[in-house]
Structure formats: structure tokens, C-alpha cells
Write an enzyme that holds these catalytic residues in place. Structure first.
Site, PDB file in Angstrom:
ATOM      1  CE  LYS A 105      -3.204   2.213   0.500  1.00 35.26           C
ATOM      2  NZ  LYS A 105      -4.439   2.795  -0.202  1.00 35.26           N
ATOM      3  N   GLY A 106       0.509   2.277  -0.707  1.00 34.95           N
ATOM      4  CA  GLY A 106       0.966   3.730  -1.116  1.00 34.95           C
ATOM      5  C   GLY A 106       1.504   3.965   0.293  1.00 34.95           C
ATOM      6  CG  ASN A 129      -9.974   3.128  -5.749  1.00 36.99           C
ATOM      7  OD1 ASN A 129      -9.309   3.516  -4.806  1.00 36.99           O
ATOM      8  ND2 ASN A 129      -9.040   2.939  -6.575  1.00 36.99           N
ATOM      9  CB  ILE A 131      -8.143   4.524  -0.624  1.00 38.90           C
ATOM     10  CG1 ILE A 131      -8.549   3.282  -1.518  1.00 38.90           C
ATOM     11  CG2 ILE A 131      -7.854   4.229   0.742  1.00 38.90           C
ATOM     12  CD1 ILE A 131     -10.271   3.221  -1.277  1.00 38.90           C
ATOM     13  CB  CYS A 189      -2.820   8.536  -6.156  1.00 40.60           C
ATOM     14  SG  CYS A 189      -3.923   8.483  -4.777  1.00 40.60           S
ATOM     15  N   GLY A 303      -6.526  -4.524 -14.868  1.00 41.09           N
ATOM     16  CA  GLY A 303      -7.687  -5.368 -15.401  1.00 41.09           C
ATOM     17  C   GLY A 303      -7.753  -6.796 -15.130  1.00 41.09           C
ATOM     18  N   GLY A 324      -4.724  -6.538  -9.751  1.00 41.88           N
ATOM     19  CA  GLY A 324      -5.032  -5.626  -8.718  1.00 41.88           C
ATOM     20  C   GLY A 324      -6.467  -5.741  -8.091  1.00 41.88           C
ATOM     21  CB  THR A 325      -9.564  -4.531  -8.715  1.00 38.22           C
ATOM     22  OG1 THR A 325      -9.512  -3.197  -9.283  1.00 38.22           O
ATOM     23  CG2 THR A 325     -10.793  -4.852  -8.988  1.00 38.22           C
TER      24      THR A 325
END
Lengths: 362, 269
Positions: A105-106, A129, A131, A189, A303, A324-325
Site C-alpha cells: 500500500k502506498g 475507488n 481511498i 494517484c 484489469g 489488483g482488483t
């Protein structure tokens, strides 16, 4: 202690078809030796045992190892930052040691609260998202999280975000410690006001950030690119010139959704980043364009859920790929992709997965 | 909180409509049933492919450790539950769980506790295994279940089996007492000493229950609902605003929750 036992059991799944009665399984902390208690008669299969088996057969036949900026990865499958926590969150589902790398996580210089909820909303074949880079800050990571990660035998790549180019440099210096395999510079981001995507959409700014990071670390530096640009090749070339050892792309595409019942944006932050299968064709196109423009390795993502998706990115020129997702759809997606890639190589007489990189360009 | 979460395959044993638009789903999932606690949830992949994309979270409504089954209760509301509602006995689906912290059961064994369980709409789901466990441990339970109207009323027989006392309310009075779940609460709490309240339901209901608990100085735990992606604490998508959990303003419903001490939650206006 009861809790300790549950912890070590957490990575194991029993095959109930073969073991009549349920019982306890314990395993060593390293997750390698599985000991079955009385009454179970070795009839339990665990995901981890399966993981190990597949690993060994793979090593015998196909070279899955790839190199990104001097960093050796046991296979080309990574996790995408922000979707996999710090790695250990997923350890109940899979053996982290099987992954090419975990991209955590960043992190930012100071802790960040993140954006107010709702932060996520599903859209057709995609996920939006916002976040807002919620994270405990780099110092907390170094003191409490990184030492725990030392127990794993995989590469941990740390994703960093700053408000200024200097802040990126400071983060790079702090994180240049044993246990950190490489840095991924987040200049993409879409969910924070300062920094983030503002750096990644301007080739000069992107280059300045990367140069600052390079000046402060000897670790391999990966620049994570934003798809929210007109000319991805221009940004990729700029960060390459500034010294980036690799590029990764794509971060999420800026998008939004509206709740028609409330007549309000579905996300509290109004806009968010789109990920998931919906963005795959865009991501693939950008990986293709980037691989044409730069000589440094390209890490492709956007994806990817299956090995077939991953192959498309590799054929387009990606040396490695990130899930990722896909982890949300199937928490074991990374493992299926690794196994699927091995299988593809075996079935097609490929001895070394590196032979497939850019195959569609030839 | 350390728990055993697994990805497994659940076979549909029973899948029936129990009220208008509300279905009960019984799955064979011994890996989950074995370690599940009241208040925990599972995530179900409602269909293969990308639609829906995410696994949907459901409170565990029944835990049968001996037979290795769990029960879920859900409303056909969106695309995911629409897809799920078509699954038939004998079919299998991917599920992960048990996830989340679960309810805190009253402390000292042997010390009898008078518990009040309050559920509104689909919020009744996690209270059934809780009532069963409280009964097993020798505690006294009163359950209040609230529905919009008689057409949405369900699972009351199952609750009647586990609770010492069951009160049903409907907003329009078409069944049970007319009114909200909070209406019978005050009278009840005047007549006897309640040691703990457990609640699950729509947020305005939970806020109202939490207020009563605070005024009466009774410990109260609420189970929250949230849109969820990973379900394991990695993506930070499902957070809710809390006062001070871990010194952070946002808590993850999937891991720090879904059950919170009602005093910790910051309710939306």
C-alpha cells in the site's frame, strides 16, 4: 495459546471430501511443514501443499524467473499497490512466498486519514475507488510492519507518494533499508489533491520526482504512470531519461458514478479511480505504446484477472504483470495466474517465460 | 482479532423465499461452520465472470457445526443478489469467510446475563446464531424484530425457538405490535435490568438504539453494513467513521467490525 494456534492455521484449508472428520491442523510459522494431529491420518490436503507441489514441477520445466532493474523475481506476477495491503492480509488465502513480488500500500511521509466514505462503488466490470492514500506513514511502516515482512521469502516493493518532489526524495532515503526490494514512485494517484496525478500528467514534473528519488536511493526505482494523459509515451520517456529503472502502468482511470436514488455522486469524493476488467483494453494499449517508447522493463497492469489476461500484457511487451482488483474477485487470483502462465509455457514448448515478452510485436 | 478465514466452495442445500423478496440460503460449508462465530460474515461470489465483480458480504444467519452448514438471509436488491437468487440446490458457489470480529459474548461463565437483541429488516440475520449461543451459555434473551409490514416478516419461528421472549413489530401494524423496534424497548428496560444490547439494522434504527443504550447506561454492540471489496482489511474501501478505534478516525468494517461498541460509532446526521 489459542490465538497463536489459530494464526498458524490461518493459511490452511482442509479438503473435507477426504478427511471424514474435521480436526485441527497446525503448521510451522514458516508455513512449510504441515503436521497433522492424531486421527487425521494424513488425508488432509492444504492449499499450501498444493502450492509447493506446483512450484517444484514448474522449476523443473519452465524458467519463470524475470529480472526487473537488477531485481530477480521468481515469476513475473506482482500485486498492485493498494489492493493487497501489506501482503499479510492475504496470507490466509495463499503462500506469499510464491509471488514474484508484493507491492505494498502506498506510503506517505506522515500518516494519512484517507477520504470519507463511501469510498468504493462497483460499476459494470469495474470498481471505482477513492481511498485517498490512507496509510500509517513511513515511520510506522519501518518500525512495525517491515520487520514482520522479513518472515517471508519474497520481494517487497514499497509504493511512495509525496506532496513535493523533495518529499519523494526523503521517503526514498528513509526506505533504503534491508527488506525493501525496490521503490515504486506513485505519480498517478487520482484521489489526492496535492501531488499524485498532478506529477504524473506532466512529463517534466514526473522526471523531477523520479530524479529526486534516484538521488536518494540505490534501490531499483519503478515509476508508476497515470493513464489520465494524452501521450503516455512522452511521460514514460521522460521518467526513463530521469533514471527510472522500470515503469509500471496503469494506475486507475479517473471516473465517477451517480446514485440516481439520492441524486448525488456515489463516492463521497465525487470522483474516483476506475479499475478492473473494464479498463483492460485501455491499459493494454498503453502498455503497448510504452513498451515501444522505452528500453527499461515495463510492468503491466489494469484489469488482469486470469492468466490469459496476463499473457496479453506480456505479449504487448510487459516483462512482469500485477494483479489488483482481481484479488477482490478471487483472493487466489495471483496464484491462478502464476499457474496458468506456467501451464501455457509447458503446453507451448516455451522454456523461458522471457521469450514471450513482446511476442505480439514481432 | 485472529480468526480462520478460508476460501471454499459452498453447496446449496436449501434456497427458499421466506418473505416478499427475501430469501433463505442454506449452504454446506464445513470449513466455515466449524469456526464461525455469531456476528461474523461470509463473502459470496454470486456469479462467475465480471457481473457482479465483487464478492458480496452476508451476515452468517445460522451456524450448524455438527452438520457443517451455514444459513444466510438476504434481500433481492441489486444485480448480485438477483444472480444469487437463481442458484439451486446441488449447485456450488465460491465463498470466503468467516470474516470480521463477531459479537462479544457476556464475560464470566456461570454469571447469568439478561440480553436484549434488536433487529430491523434484514438486520435480524446475525442475531439468530447469537440468540442460539446465548441460550446455550445459559443467558436470558429477549429478541425484538422489526419489519416494515407483514409481507416482509420472516424467520420468526426460528427466533422463537432460540429466544426466551420474542417481540415482533411492524411499522404499519399489519403484524405484531405497531411501531418501531425502539418502542417496546423503553418499557421493557423500565421493568427489568438489561445487561447488554445487541443490534443490527438500518443506520437510523441503530443510532436510536444506541441513544437509548447510552441514556440507560447499558453496553450496546451494533453490527454495521458496508459496501466491501477485499473483505480482509487490505483495500480500506469499507471504512466507517469512529471516535477513536486504534487512534484512527476510520475503522474497517470488514476487520475491526462489522460489530462495534455503539459508543465508538459516529452516526451520520
Amino acid at each position: 495459546m489459542d490465538d497463536a494456534r489459530s494464526d498458524s492455521e490461518a493459511g490452511l484449508r482442509t479438503d473435507v471430501k477426504n478427511c471424514g472428520k474435521t480436526g485441527f491442523i497446525t503448521c510451522r510459522e514458516d508455513g512449510l511443514k504441515v503436521e497433522v494431529k492424531a486421527g487425521m491420518k494424513n488425508k488432509i490436503r492444504t492449499d499450501m501443499e498444493e502450492d509447493m507441489k506446483t512450484d517444484m514441477t514448474a522449476n523443473a520445466k519452465v524458467n519463470m524467473e524475470v529480472e526487473i532493474a537488477g531485481l530477480k523475481l521468481k515469476n513475473p506476477v506482482l500485486t498492485a499497490s493498494g489492493t493487497f495491503g501489506f501482503g499479510k492480509e492475504y496470507s490466509p488465502f495463499l503462500d506469499l512466498n510464491r509471488l514474484g513480488a508484493v507491492v505494498v500500500k502506498g506510503l506517505t511521509l506522515n500518516p494519512r486519514e484517507g477520504n470519507p466514505p463511501p469510498r468504493i462503488i462497483e460499476t459494470p466490470a469495474g470498481l471505482l475507488n477513492s481511498i485517498g492514500l490512507q496509510n500509517p506513514g513511513v515511520d510506522y511502516f519501518l518500525e512495525y510492519i517491515l520487520p514482520e515482512l522479513a518472515a517471508y521469502d519474497t520481494n517487497f516493493i514499497v509504493n511512495i507518494s509525496g506532496n513535493t518532489p523533495e518529499e519523494y526524495g526523503l521517503l526514498a532515503a528513509k526506505l533504503s533499508v534491508p527488506g525493501v526490494a525496490a521503490l515504486e514512485v506513485n505519480i498517478s494517484c487520482p484521489n489526492v489533491k496535492a501531488g499524485g496525478m498532478a506529477f504524473g500528467t506532466d512529463p517534466e514534473m514526473a522526471a523531477e520526482v523520479v530524479a529526486n528519488v534516484k538521488a536518494n536511493t540505490r534501490l531499483p526505482v519503478i515509476a508508476k504512470l497515470s493513464p489520465n494523459v494524452t501521450d503516455i509515451a512522452a511521460v514514460a520517456s521522460a521518467v526513463e531519461k530521469a533514471g527510472a529503472d522500470a515503469v509500471s502502468l496503469i494506475n486507475t482511470l479517473l471516473g465517477m458514478a451517480i446514485d440516481i436514488k439520492k441524486r448525488k455522486p456515489a463516492l463521497a469524493n465525487i470522483m474516483g479511480g476506475l479499475s478492473g476488467p473494464a479498463v483492460k483494453p485501455v491499459a493494454l494499449r498503453m502498455v503497448w505504446q510504452t513498451a515501444e517508447a522505452v528500453r527499461v522493463p515495463v510492468i503491466g497492469m489494469g484489469g488482469i484477472v486470469t492468466a490469459e489476461d496476463a499473457l496479453e500484457f506480456i505479449f504487448a511487451g510487459a516483462r512482469a504483470v500485477a494483479i489488483g482488483t482481481g484479488n477482490f474477485i478471487d483472493p487466489r487470483a495471483t496464484i491462478s495466474v502464476i499457474e496458468g502462465l506456467e501451464k501455457y509455457c509447458l503446453e507451448n514448448g516455451i522454456e523461458d517465460i522471457n521469450q514471450l515478452v513482446g511476442a505480439a510485436r514481432k | 482479532m485472529i480468526y480462520l478465514v478460508v476460501k471454499t466452495s459452498g453447496m446449496v442445500l436449501e434456497h427458499v423465499e421466506v418473505a416478499n423478496g427475501i430469501k433463505y440460503l442454506k449452504l454446506e460449508a464445513p470449513d466455515i461452520a466449524r469456526s464461525a462465530r455469531p456476528g461474523q460474515f461470509v463473502q459470496v461470489r454470486c456469479a462467475a465472470g465480471c457481473s457482479p465483480l465483487l464478492r458480496k458480504p452476508f451476515s452468517i444467519h445460522e451456524i450448524d457445526r455438527a452438520n457443517g452448514t451455514i444459513g444466510l438471509l438476504y434481500e433481492i436488491k441489486g444485480h448480485g443478489t438477483q444472480m444469487l437468487s437463481g442458484s439451486r440446490a446441488g449447485e456450488s458457489m465460491e465463498i470466503t469467510g468467516p470474516s470480521g470480529n463477531g459479537f462479544t459474548l457476556p464475560g464470566d461463565p456461570g454469571e447469568e446475563c439478561n440480553a436484549l437483541l434488536v433487529g430491523g429488516g434484514l438486520g435480524i440475520a446475525p442475531l439468530l446464531p447469537l440468540a442460539a449461543e446465548l441460550r446455550e451459555k445459559g443467558h436470558k434473551t429477549t429478541v425484538i424484530l422489526g419489519f416494515n409490514d407483514a409481507s416482509r416478516l420472516c424467520r420468526t419461528e426460528a427466533f422463537a425457538r432460540e429466544a426466551d421472549r420474542l417481540i415482533v413489530t411492524t411499522v404499519d401494524g399489519s403484524s405484531g405490535e405497531k411501531g418501531l423496534v425502539t418502542d417496546p424497548m423503553s418499557g421493557l428496560m423500565k421493568r427489568e435490568k438489561i445487561n447488554v444490547i445487541y443490534a443490527c439494522g438500518p443506520e437510523p434504527m441503530l443510532a436510536a438504539v444506541a441513544r437509548i443504550a447510552e441514556v440507560q447506561r447499558v453496553k450496546c454492540e451494533v453490527s454495521l453494513e458496508a459496501y466491501m471489496a477485499c473483505g480482509v482489511g487490505a483495500c480500506l474501501g469499507c471504512v466507517c467513521r469512529t471516535k477513536s478505534i486504534g487512534g484512527k478516525p476510520y475503522a474497517r468494517v470488514c476487520t475491526e467490525g462489522p460489530v462495534f461498541d455503539s459508543r465508538e460509532v459516529i452516526w451520520n446526521g
